[in-house]
Design a protein around this motif. Structure first.
Motif, short mmCIF file in Angstrom:
data_model
loop_
_atom_site.label_atom_id
_atom_site.label_comp_id
_atom_site.label_asym_id
_atom_site.label_seq_id
_atom_site.Cartn_x
_atom_site.Cartn_y
_atom_site.Cartn_z
N LEU A 25 0.98 -1.15 0.01
CA LEU A 25 0.09 0.06 -0.01
C LEU A 25 0.83 1.19 0.06
N THR A 26 0.49 2.15 -0.61
CA THR A 26 1.22 3.38 -0.59
C THR A 26 1.37 4.02 0.83
N SER A 27 0.47 3.93 1.98
CA SER A 27 0.53 4.43 3.13
C SER A 27 1.88 3.99 4.03
N PRO A 28 2.49 4.66 4.68
CA PRO A 28 3.52 4.09 5.39
C PRO A 28 3.19 3.40 6.73
N LEU A 29 3.17 2.16 6.72
CA LEU A 29 2.64 1.50 7.87
C LEU A 29 3.80 1.32 9.29
N GLY A 30 3.17 1.23 10.27
CA GLY A 30 3.80 0.75 11.33
C GLY A 30 5.02 1.89 11.90
N ARG A 31 4.74 3.24 11.59
CA ARG A 31 5.59 4.23 12.52
C ARG A 31 5.15 4.30 13.82
N GLU A 32 6.10 4.83 14.41
CA GLU A 32 6.18 5.04 15.92
C GLU A 32 4.96 6.03 16.00
N PRO A 33 3.78 5.47 16.63
CA PRO A 33 2.74 6.31 16.68
C PRO A 33 2.66 7.77 17.13
N SER A 34 2.07 8.49 16.63
CA SER A 34 1.91 9.96 17.05
C SER A 34 0.59 10.22 18.12
N PRO A 35 0.56 11.25 18.86
CA PRO A 35 -0.57 11.40 19.93
C PRO A 35 -1.88 11.42 19.24
N SER A 36 -1.83 12.14 17.99
CA SER A 36 -3.31 11.97 17.44
C SER A 36 -3.71 10.70 17.01
N PHE A 37 -2.72 10.02 16.44
CA PHE A 37 -3.03 8.53 16.21
C PHE A 37 -3.75 7.39 17.45
N LEU A 38 -2.64 7.69 18.40
CA LEU A 38 -2.97 7.16 19.62
C LEU A 38 -4.41 7.53 20.20
N ALA A 39 -4.82 8.72 19.99
CA ALA A 39 -5.97 9.39 20.66
C ALA A 39 -7.23 8.85 19.81
N ALA A 40 -7.05 8.84 18.34
CA ALA A 40 -8.07 8.17 17.56
C ALA A 40 -8.23 6.83 17.86
N ARG A 41 -7.16 5.95 17.85
CA ARG A 41 -7.40 4.68 18.12
C ARG A 41 -7.95 4.27 19.50
N SER A 42 -7.64 5.27 20.51
CA SER A 42 -8.10 5.01 21.76
C SER A 42 -9.71 4.79 21.77
N GLN A 43 -10.53 5.53 20.99
CA GLN A 43 -11.91 5.57 20.80
C GLN A 43 -12.38 4.27 20.23
N GLN A 44 -11.66 3.43 19.83
CA GLN A 44 -12.23 2.33 19.14
C GLN A 44 -12.25 1.07 20.34
N PRO A 45 -13.22 -0.02 20.15
CA PRO A 45 -13.20 -1.04 21.12
C PRO A 45 -12.10 -1.77 21.23
N GLN A 46 -11.42 -1.87 22.53
CA GLN A 46 -10.20 -2.42 22.66
C GLN A 46 -9.98 -3.67 23.24
N PHE A 47 -10.99 -4.25 24.17
CA PHE A 47 -11.23 -5.68 24.67
C PHE A 47 -12.63 -6.06 24.70
N THR A 48 -12.73 -6.89 23.65
CA THR A 48 -14.08 -7.40 22.96
C THR A 48 -14.03 -8.88 23.41
N LEU A 49 -15.32 -9.30 23.66
CA LEU A 49 -15.33 -10.61 23.67
C LEU A 49 -15.51 -11.62 22.50
N ARG A 50 -15.60 -10.87 21.66
CA ARG A 50 -15.37 -11.90 20.42
C ARG A 50 -14.00 -12.14 20.03
N ALA A 51 -13.11 -10.97 20.31
CA ALA A 51 -11.64 -11.18 19.84
C ALA A 51 -10.98 -12.13 21.08
N LEU A 52 -11.67 -12.04 22.28
CA LEU A 52 -11.09 -12.98 23.38
C LEU A 52 -11.45 -14.38 23.05
#
Length: 790
Positions: A25-52
């Motif tokens: 993909l053209t997007s550079p994956l896996g860089r050291e995370p920035s504050p904005s990225f971490l803040a956006a990801r923190s809004q997603q469900p993190q500990f879900t029963l289905r994943a567990l």
């Protein structure tokens, strides 16, 4: 130290393979995370029963597979990348099925709703974290080494004394005094396993801030897993400051066949990291011309291809495994003639799973193992037999040359472990002395020693990380962020910017401290209750303290090199306990085994979690969710591993035939060696010579590895690694030959494809391993039902 399972025989070839891979993909994956990225990801469900639940299911299957292979050869695999791939494929398929059911307006579709919708990167991180924590428990709880040694290999004279009035312990000791082996009931083994599976996880938490956020250690396999998950889910950008993709390009060929959770007992868990993304080898310019739509199409096509490879490999290996039950002769083909096969055990086991293991280990490790097989089974074994030093049958562990050469392999392992672990201590000491020594002296002169130390303690110390290289000029060494540490040392006092998850996603210090104390106390209770009267509370506490201290060394080694030297850590603990255990103690061998098992568990669990936390950090997953997932997975894995172990030991003869438990013999022989028991004839001479030789060779490998980081050292892969050679010696040639075919064959295939298909080879190997490991459950049922062989 565990063998390097991903190194190539040529550094030039490694570089060629790494540089031919580019992101799909053209997007550079896996860089050291920035504050904005971490803040956006923190809004997603993190500990879900289905994943567990999906992670637990995958992990249980891996635990079955690892118990099967662990009892055979001591080899296990964490399967992080395959776990992420399987989890992604499952939810993709489930989403497709539920979508079609909803379109058909069926009641089932309405009831299932959107079960497969919105499966995110952070959920996939949880899946592979939980799966790995469950799957590695057969090793972490000692069910492929320590416990078989206690249950089946103890001599009657080594039966420990105990003042316990517990009926289970009294009964077990009575049987042991008559026939040997301390066989405890399932309830005691479950409690032992639960006691070992938590304290390493708790201790890893405070290390995260230092090694992942501040020093930014690479953890190559964790980085590679994050890259793969990002590719599967569409390749979202993760910030501007990291270096993961650069690490992937630089270290891809060297880590493509390693995943660790690098553990080894005595060859360890294979490192499943692949630093090159799926579909490597495409041209980035072509991708730009195709646009995002074309890249997304390629990604979708690629993961479907990998699932097909995994499925076909699983089917082929599974069919072979089922057929091998009815035709067990295929486990030992006399490819070199009946004489060498019957007299000297030179046979081939054409197991697809062993070929897969060789693919993961890589050519250098498998060739070194083959060298060990030649040295042990073509040179030392005939010599010991013909000279009368091992007069029994060649395949007898006690009187035959099979047991005789194990002592020599053990000397090689101990030499490798002591030198490697010694360097792990000396290396950062030299580096920090060179960098901080002049600054400390200068600061003490200018400000006074006390004031300067107080300023450093308040957080004004250096934050960055530079890999240790004794060839560096101290005046040009950087602080990890590219800034030089000048002669004034002022940059050491400039805090570097650190990006971390939101506070609500971090594990609090109260949880960490109380959890660590509780887990240590529970471990002491579990060991004391399961082995009551056999090991004292002070000695159990000492084993735990050693486990914590040595796990720091293991974690740092894992973060820098992708190798977690748990085998060396356990052997070092056994050596230390030989010094502190009272001389002539009847319980010396049992104490030695238990102490080594505790230290191995701690190092494994700490490294396991931090490898996963690196993956989560790069993808913005919640450390707290991963932490709880690891705890749940470890608890389930401990119970499952104990039950699976009991199933195999009740149905099959152990040791014998299919399950020779070679690592159990290594554990018991080490305990006997360090507690002063006698050695077979002429073993001291050959063991001392082998140990001396590998002290030198290990030191040469350490020097060559440092040179390789600087662009040289292409010769280092030609220097035999101690652990790999030892593994080839104590395993019969039938295992080593198949692995060598896999390692060399995969290397030739990737070279022929000019670097393409590296991830496909890892997926292929995983399918071959899982196929045999899981279908062996069917064979277990057939054997327990008394179904006859043909």
């Amino acid at each position: 130290m565990a063998p390097s399972r991903g190194s190539s025989l040529s550094s030039t070839d490694d570089e060629d393979l790494a540089h031919t891979t580019s992101h799909p993909l053209t997007s550079p994956l896996g860089r050291e995370p920035s504050p904005s990225f971490l803040a956006a990801r923190s809004q997603q469900p993190q500990f879900t029963l289905r994943a567990l639940l999906v992670g637990l299911l995958i992990g249980v299957l891996i635990a079955f597979s690892n118990t099967y292979f662990g009892l055979q050869t001591g080899w296990i695999s964490g399967m992080a990348m395959p776990s992420a791939l399987i989890g992604f494929a499952y939810f993709k398929a489930l989403n497709t099925i539920t979508g079609r059911l909803r379109e058909s307006d069926s009641s089932l579709g309405r009831w299932m709703g959107g079960w497969g919708e919105g499966f995110s990167e952070v959920e996939n991180v949880l899946v592979q974290t939980v799966a790995g924590s469950v799957g590695t428990m057969p090793l972490g709880c000692g069910f492929v080494g320590v416990i078989p040694a206690l249950e089946f290999l103890l001599k009657p004279s080594e039966t420990p004394g105990s003042t316990s009035d517990d009926p289970d312990i009294v009964s077990a000791l009575a049987v042991a005094q008559e026939s040997g082996g301390l066989r405890l009931p399932l309830s005691k083994l479950i409690l032992w396993a639960l006691g070992l599976c938590f304290f390493g996880v708790m201790f890893a938490v405070p290390l995260r801030k230092e090694v992942i956020v501040r020093e930014k250690l690479k953890f190559p396999s964790g980085t590679a897993t994050a890259l793969m998950i990002g590719v599967l889910h569409g390749g979202e950008k993760t910030g501007k400051e990291g270096e993961m993709e650069e690490h992937a390009k630089r270290d891809g060929a060297g880590t493509r066949r390693r995943r660790s959770r690098r553990v080894d007992d005595e060859e360890a868990e294979a490192l499943m990291g692949d630093a090159s993304p799926p579909g490597g080898g495409r041209n980035s310019q072509d991708e730009d011309e195709r646009g995002d739509g074309g890249a997304e199409h390629d990604t979708k096509k690629d993961w479907k291809k990998q699932i097909r490879v995994l499925t076909y490999a699983f089917a082929v290996s599974g069919i072979y495994t089922l057929l091998s039950y009815f035709i067990p002769q295929v486990h030992a083909l006399p490819i070199l003639g009946p004489h060498l096969a019957n007299t000297w055990l030179w046979t081939l086991n054409p197991s697809p799973a062993y070929v897969g293991q060789g693919i993961i280990m890589g050519p250098a490790t498998t060739i070194h193992m083959f060298l060990g097989a030649v040295l042990g089974w073509a040179v030392l074994s005939p010599l010991a037999k013909t000279q009368g030093w091992a007069s029994g049958d060649v395949g007898d562990w006690n009187t035959g040359s099979k047991g005789w050469i194990v002592w020599v392999s053990l000397a090689i392992m101990l030499a490798d472990a002591i030198v490697s672990l010694g360097w792990l201590i000396l290396r950062p000491t030299i580096w920090y002395t060179r960098i901080y020594g002049p600054v400390l002296v200068r600061g003490a002169r200018e400000k006074g020693f006390t004031r300067f130390i107080v300023e450093m303690a308040k957080g004004k110390g250096g934050r960055g990380y530079s890999p240790v290289d004794l060839n560096d000029d101290p005046s040009s060494t950087t602080n990890g962020g590219g800034e030089p540490l000048t002669k004034t040392g002022s940059h050491l006092l400039d805090p570097e910017e650190e990006y971390d998850a939101p506070p609500s996603h971090l594990i609090g210090w109260k949880t960490t401290s109380l959890g660590l104390l509780a887990s240590l106390a529970f471990c002491i209770f579990a060991v004391q209750y399961s082995f009551k009267g056999m090991i004292s509370i002070p000695l159990t506490t000492l084993a735990l303290l050693l486990a914590l201290v040595l796990s720091i060394m293991g974690v740092r080694a894992l973060g820098e090199t992708d190798l977690n030297p748990v085998s060396g850590i356990s052997k070092l603990t056994q050596l230390i306990f030989a010094l502190v255990t009272p001389a002539g103690s009847k319980n010396a061998v049992v104490i030695n085994l238990l102490a080594g098992g505790i230290s191995e568990a701690g190092a494994l669990q700490a490294g396991d979690l931090l490898q996963d936390l690196k993956t989560g950090h790069l993808l913005g997953a919640s450390p707290k969710a991963q932490f709880w997932g690891q705890l749940v997975g470890s608890a389930v894995g401990a119970v499952v591993s104990a039950c699976v172990y009991k199933l195999y030991t009740r149905v099959y003869t152990i040791p014998g035939g299919l399950f020779q438990v070679p690592t159990g013999y290594v554990w018991i022989f080490t305990a006997r060696l360090v507690t002063g028991q006698g050695l077979p004839p002429r073993v001291p001479v050959f063991a001392a010579a082998a140990a001396g030789l590998w002290v030198v060779l290990t030191a040469v490998r350490i020097y060559g590895t440092a040179q390789k980081r600087c662009g040289g050292g292409a010769w280092v892969d030609f220097v035999p690694g101690g652990i790999a050679v030892a593994v080839g010696m104590y395993n019969t040639p039938s295992f080593t030959l198949a692995r060598t075919v896999g390692g060399v064959g995969a290397w030739g295939w990737v070279r022929w494809r000019k670097g393409e298909g590296e991830t496909g080879m890892i997926v292929l190997a995983s399918g071959l391993i899982l196929g045999e490991g899981l279908v062996s459950i069917v064979n277990l049922g057939l054997a327990s039902g008394g179904v006859p062989h043909l």
